[in-house]
Design an enzyme around this catalytic site. Structure first.
Site, mmCIF file in Angstrom:
data_model
loop_
_atom_site.group_PDB
_atom_site.id
_atom_site.type_symbol
_atom_site.label_atom_id
_atom_site.label_comp_id
_atom_site.label_asym_id
_atom_site.label_seq_id
_atom_site.Cartn_x
_atom_site.Cartn_y
_atom_site.Cartn_z
ATOM 1 N N CYS A 2 15.663 26.214 -5.784
ATOM 2 C CA CYS A 2 16.152 27.430 -6.401
ATOM 3 C C CYS A 2 15.049 28.472 -6.323
ATOM 4 O O CYS A 2 13.866 28.124 -6.258
ATOM 5 C CB CYS A 2 16.547 27.296 -7.867
ATOM 6 S SG CYS A 2 17.754 25.998 -8.172
ATOM 7 N N ARG A 27 15.158 28.779 -0.324
ATOM 8 C CA ARG A 27 14.982 27.800 -1.400
ATOM 9 C C ARG A 27 16.317 27.261 -1.914
ATOM 10 O O ARG A 27 16.352 26.397 -2.787
ATOM 11 C CB ARG A 27 14.237 28.445 -2.566
ATOM 12 C CG ARG A 27 12.887 29.004 -2.199
ATOM 13 C CD ARG A 27 12.260 29.690 -3.382
ATOM 14 N NE ARG A 27 11.880 28.738 -4.394
ATOM 15 C CZ ARG A 27 10.731 28.079 -4.420
ATOM 16 N NH1 ARG A 27 9.847 28.287 -3.485
ATOM 17 N NH2 ARG A 27 10.457 27.229 -5.374
ATOM 18 N N TRP A 70 19.980 25.964 -5.645
ATOM 19 C CA TRP A 70 20.218 24.724 -4.895
ATOM 20 C C TRP A 70 20.615 23.710 -5.949
ATOM 21 O O TRP A 70 19.802 23.299 -6.769
ATOM 22 C CB TRP A 70 18.951 24.300 -4.160
ATOM 23 C CG TRP A 70 19.152 23.096 -3.305
ATOM 24 C CD1 TRP A 70 19.727 23.071 -2.068
ATOM 25 C CD2 TRP A 70 18.791 21.747 -3.604
ATOM 26 N NE1 TRP A 70 19.741 21.788 -1.588
ATOM 27 C CE2 TRP A 70 19.176 20.940 -2.510
ATOM 28 C CE3 TRP A 70 18.181 21.120 -4.691
ATOM 29 C CZ2 TRP A 70 18.971 19.575 -2.465
ATOM 30 C CZ3 TRP A 70 17.978 19.749 -4.650
ATOM 31 C CH2 TRP A 70 18.375 18.991 -3.537
ATOM 32 N N ASN A 94 14.086 27.367 -12.291
ATOM 33 C CA ASN A 94 13.880 26.551 -11.102
ATOM 34 C C ASN A 94 13.172 25.286 -11.560
ATOM 35 O O ASN A 94 12.122 25.363 -12.195
ATOM 36 C CB ASN A 94 13.002 27.304 -10.090
ATOM 37 C CG ASN A 94 12.564 26.414 -8.939
ATOM 38 O OD1 ASN A 94 13.299 25.521 -8.532
ATOM 39 N ND2 ASN A 94 11.363 26.644 -8.435
ATOM 40 N N GLY A 95 13.752 24.117 -11.248
ATOM 41 C CA GLY A 95 13.147 22.853 -11.662
ATOM 42 C C GLY A 95 14.217 21.934 -12.213
ATOM 43 O O GLY A 95 15.407 22.131 -11.937
ATOM 44 N N GLU A 460 11.381 12.152 14.337
ATOM 45 C CA GLU A 460 11.374 13.572 13.993
ATOM 46 C C GLU A 460 12.499 14.311 14.740
ATOM 47 O O GLU A 460 13.156 15.182 14.172
ATOM 48 C CB GLU A 460 9.983 14.172 14.290
ATOM 49 C CG GLU A 460 9.838 15.654 14.031
ATOM 50 C CD GLU A 460 10.164 16.116 12.617
ATOM 51 O OE1 GLU A 460 10.352 15.280 11.721
ATOM 52 O OE2 GLU A 460 10.275 17.344 12.421
ATOM 53 N N LYS A 464 15.511 16.398 12.909
ATOM 54 C CA LYS A 464 15.831 17.795 13.240
ATOM 55 C C LYS A 464 17.306 17.918 13.572
ATOM 56 O O LYS A 464 17.986 18.816 13.089
ATOM 57 C CB LYS A 464 15.028 18.291 14.462
ATOM 58 C CG LYS A 464 13.567 18.603 14.269
ATOM 59 C CD LYS A 464 13.271 19.809 13.431
ATOM 60 C CE LYS A 464 13.181 19.426 11.979
ATOM 61 N NZ LYS A 464 11.905 19.020 11.452
ATOM 62 N N GLU A 467 19.671 17.458 10.479
ATOM 63 C CA GLU A 467 19.636 18.455 9.400
ATOM 64 C C GLU A 467 20.209 19.800 9.803
ATOM 65 O O GLU A 467 20.738 20.515 8.957
ATOM 66 C CB GLU A 467 18.235 18.590 8.787
ATOM 67 C CG GLU A 467 17.219 19.391 9.565
ATOM 68 C CD GLU A 467 15.907 19.559 8.789
ATOM 69 O OE1 GLU A 467 14.857 19.422 9.409
ATOM 70 O OE2 GLU A 467 15.953 19.825 7.579
ATOM 71 N N HIS A 483 18.918 -5.255 18.120
ATOM 72 C CA HIS A 483 19.054 -6.154 16.968
ATOM 73 C C HIS A 483 20.132 -5.674 15.997
ATOM 74 O O HIS A 483 20.109 -6.045 14.830
ATOM 75 C CB HIS A 483 17.704 -6.298 16.253
ATOM 76 C CG HIS A 483 16.671 -6.961 17.126
ATOM 77 N ND1 HIS A 483 16.741 -8.287 17.475
ATOM 78 C CD2 HIS A 483 15.595 -6.462 17.771
ATOM 79 C CE1 HIS A 483 15.736 -8.593 18.275
ATOM 80 N NE2 HIS A 483 15.024 -7.488 18.476
ATOM 81 N N LYS A 582 14.148 24.794 1.684
ATOM 82 C CA LYS A 582 12.837 24.664 2.303
ATOM 83 C C LYS A 582 11.859 23.898 1.417
ATOM 84 O O LYS A 582 11.061 23.106 1.884
ATOM 85 C CB LYS A 582 12.301 26.062 2.610
ATOM 86 C CG LYS A 582 10.971 26.097 3.355
ATOM 87 C CD LYS A 582 11.139 25.646 4.774
ATOM 88 C CE LYS A 582 9.866 25.655 5.572
ATOM 89 N NZ LYS A 582 10.003 24.791 6.775
HETATM 90 O O1 M6R Z 1 6.980 21.048 2.164
HETATM 91 P P1 M6R Z 1 6.945 19.621 2.583
HETATM 92 O O2 M6R Z 1 6.271 19.395 3.899
HETATM 93 O O3 M6R Z 1 6.396 18.720 1.526
HETATM 94 O O4 M6R Z 1 8.469 19.228 2.773
HETATM 95 C C1 M6R Z 1 8.843 17.915 3.047
HETATM 96 C C2 M6R Z 1 10.281 17.844 3.502
HETATM 97 O O5 M6R Z 1 11.135 18.320 2.499
HETATM 98 C C3 M6R Z 1 10.526 18.652 4.778
HETATM 99 O O6 M6R Z 1 9.687 18.260 5.800
HETATM 100 C C4 M6R Z 1 11.980 18.501 5.242
HETATM 101 O O7 M6R Z 1 12.204 17.188 5.630
HETATM 102 C C5 M6R Z 1 12.281 19.480 6.366
HETATM 103 N N1 M6R Z 1 13.499 20.166 6.081
HETATM 104 C C6 M6R Z 1 12.405 18.841 7.685
HETATM 105 O O8 M6R Z 1 12.695 19.752 8.681
#
Ligand code: M6R
Length: 587
Positions: A2, A27, A70, A94-95, A460, A464, A467, A483, A582
């Site tokens: 948020c 956010r 969020w 926020n929290g 990774e 990507k 998401e 397996h 983010k």
């Molecule tokens: O800010 P951070 O690196 O701690 O964030 C960790 C994850 O939330 C972040 O890497 C998330 O997985 C990304 N959206 C991946 O693209």
């Protein structure tokens, strides 16, 4: 998650709050709302993004608060959107308030009515209950009842032209100049000739004609202004359609800056902490977790230091056994990830030294660690982490190389210096994945495979893709598919193999043969040109060679680009994937 904002000044607050909120949408963007303070409190809310609040632009008032959400507690509905109002108070939060059920029950026993399912609404009720004319005193009293994390901005009809703030484990900055502002993050309120202050945990502030800061006991405190690079703070797409593609394109220059500063990273204190460490424990989430997996390969292979890597949210509740001489390395782009902070706090409590590797240096994680290293990727706006991953790798590889050097193994530093230009070449050749997009567009699942460091790139690449395209996808060790998961491969299932290790080439190609034989369409990202000629491949991208250990730095780039182009082709905004944000400041 948020984003919260607040403004007090001489100008109409509504357009300013909406403008600031727009910049915080990374956010969260499930719903949004603002509250303006005149003789009364006027509120406007919407579901979805801040643009749904355009009808609020005409609202009167020069003092107000705003929120982009969020969802954590309660669906992303207008009812659950902030600000939450109770009698004389409106609040944005926020929290997460962990004890909200108990507090809410207490208010309900007094006959108070709740309109939302959120954990936040109870804060407005408690403020009304404790307020006796002094806003900071009431806020302090309320905060003493809250467990969890919060950044709060509050307005009250009894306190015209005033916004009150409180912070605990959720970021909050104040900007003074052209009015007095607050926000969850600097970019929302960045402007020339403005001075910024960062609230620390347990601090409060009262914004009116000026900003007054208070410690936890309610004493006025003087705060030092925080640095803000306006250039870096004000997000621009520089001609790109999306931040994500721009940020992938920035990788080489980010690495170039980092490689020039290679020596500066390893301050004597960090060198000593690393040199004395008998074991390294990495904690992180998401993409940063993958960077740690890549770092483990490098530290173990180059410096022969045993490493463990744990997802931060698991570390916290795993009752970790910390050995004497263990250094915990917490990696986070934002430095605000609640799980990573909690893991680092636990490690500190148990006596371990904590090295924070962050992109945002004035973040909570940086503030609590014993040592801090900045990856210096510059601001990353797209929700999907790209250049920050490469920058994390550059820093962690450099530390591994420095440690190896101290143990008499030289030569890795020279290889690292080549990575920026190799990354630039990789972005160019990586564009070749555009020819693959049609095969992924309507795939029901995708698999990414690799061995060793290539497996990290596969993980990774898979994260990507899922998401930002919403296509179910898995990253697998190439030898592990058979397996169980091989059962899911059908005619046309896209499988992306990553292969940069001469040593493991035949083994990975065995997995390619196996999935091809079951009808998969196989795509290869490789630094081994001869493997790219295999007739079983539907597509191949040949990237520059940089050695097995450092290879995720390059092999991930075509995978980032693949996710980006598939996302765009599917009509998704890759910068703002659904359900994500983010900065994950909640557990
Ligand atoms: O800010 P951070 O690196 O701690 O964030 C960790 C994850 O939330 C972040 O890497 C998330 O997985 C990304 N959206 C991946 O693209």
């Amino acid at each position: 998650m948020c984003g919260i904002v607040g403004y007090v000044g001489n100008r109409r607050a509504a357009p300013l709050l909406l403008g600031a909120l727009k910049k915080l949408e990374y956010r969260g963007y499930d719903s949004a709302g603002i509250a303006l303070l005149t003789d009364e409190i006027a509120v406007k809310k919407c579901t979805g993004s801040v643009s749904g609040l355009s009808g609020a632009l005409q609202m009167a008032g020069t003092c107000g608060i705003g929120h982009t959400r969020w969802a954590t507690h309660g669906a992303p509905s207008e009812q659950n959107a902030h600000p939450h109002v109770w009698k004389r108070f409106a609040v944005v939060h926020n929290g997460i308030i962990e004890n909200y059920k108990t507090l809410r029950a207490e208010c309900e026993q007094r006959g108070e009515t709740f309109y939302s399912e959120t954990d936040s609404e109870v804060i407005a009720h408690l403020l009304e209950f404790y307020f006796q004319g002094d806003l900071i005193a009431a806020l302090q009293r309320v905060c003493s009842r809250l467990s969890g994390s919060y950044a709060l901005a509050v307005i009250c009809t009894k306190c015209p032209g005033t916004v009150a703030l409180a912070r605990m484990r959720s970021p909050l900055v104040v900007g003074v100049g052209g009015g007095v502002w607050c926000a969850s993050d600097m970019p929302a309120i960045a402007a020339k000739n403005r001075t910024y202050y960062t609230l620390a945990d347990g601090e409060f502030a009262l914004l009116s004609a000026r900003a007054v800061f208070y410690d936890g006991e309610g004493r006025v405190i003087q705060k030092k202004p925080a640095a803000c690079d306006a250039e870096d703070c004000i997000p621009v797409k520089k001609g790109y359609r999306h931040y994500m593609r721009k940020e992938i394109g920035e990788t080489a220059s980010v690495l170039e800056n980092r490689s020039r500063m290679l020596r500066a990273w390893t301050s004597p204190a960090v060198r000593q902490a690393l040199g004395e460490a008998r074991r390294l424990s990495f904690v992180a989430c998401g993409t940063a977790y993958h960077a740690c997996l890549a770092a483990k390969c490098a530290f173990e292979a180059l410096a022969r230091v045993p490493c463990s890597v744990t997802v931060a949210s698991e570390y916290r509740y795993a009752d970790p056994i910390l050995e004497k001489g263990e250094l915990v390395i917490a990696v986070s782009q934002s430095g605000e990830t609640a799980d990573t902070i909690a893991a680092a706090e636990l490690a500190k409590q148990r006596g371990a030294g904590v090295l924070a590797v962050v992109n945002v240096t004035d973040s909570t994680l940086a503030g609590m660690a014993d040592h801090v290293l900045s990856v210096g990727a510059g601001r990353e706006i797209a929700v999907a982490a790209t250049k920050s991953f490469n920058a994390q790798l550059m820093l962690l590889y450099s530390l591994a190389a420095t440690l190896a050097e101290a143990k008499g193994k030289r030569g890795y530093g020279d290889l690292l210096k080549e990575l920026p230009s190799l990354a630039s070449q990789t972005v160019s050749v990586g564009e070749g994945v555009r020819a693959w997009v049609a095969y992924f567009m309507s795939a029901s699942s995708v698999y990414f495979i690799g061995r060793g460091a290539d497996h990290v790139a596969a993980l990774e690449g898979s994260l990507k893709l899922k998401e930002i395209t919403y296509i179910p996808s898995e990253g697998y060790p190439a030898g592990e598919l058979k397996h169980g998961t091989l059962a899911l491969v059908e005619q046309g299932t896209p499988v992306v193999a990553v292969l940069t290790s001469e040593r493991l080439a035949q083994k990975t190609m065995n997995a390619v043969h196996e999935v091809y034989a079951r009808g998969a369409r196989v795509f290869l990202v490789t630094s081994l040109a001869e493997q790219a000629r295999s007739k079983e491949l539907t597509g191949a991208v040949v990237i520059p060679e940089c050695g097995e250990i450092f290879s995720p730095m390059l092999s991930v780039i075509p995978l980032q680009l693949l996710a980006y182009y598939v996302s765009v082709a599917r009509g998704i905004n890759p910068d703002r994937p659904r359900n994500l944000a983010k900065s994950v400041t909640v557990e």
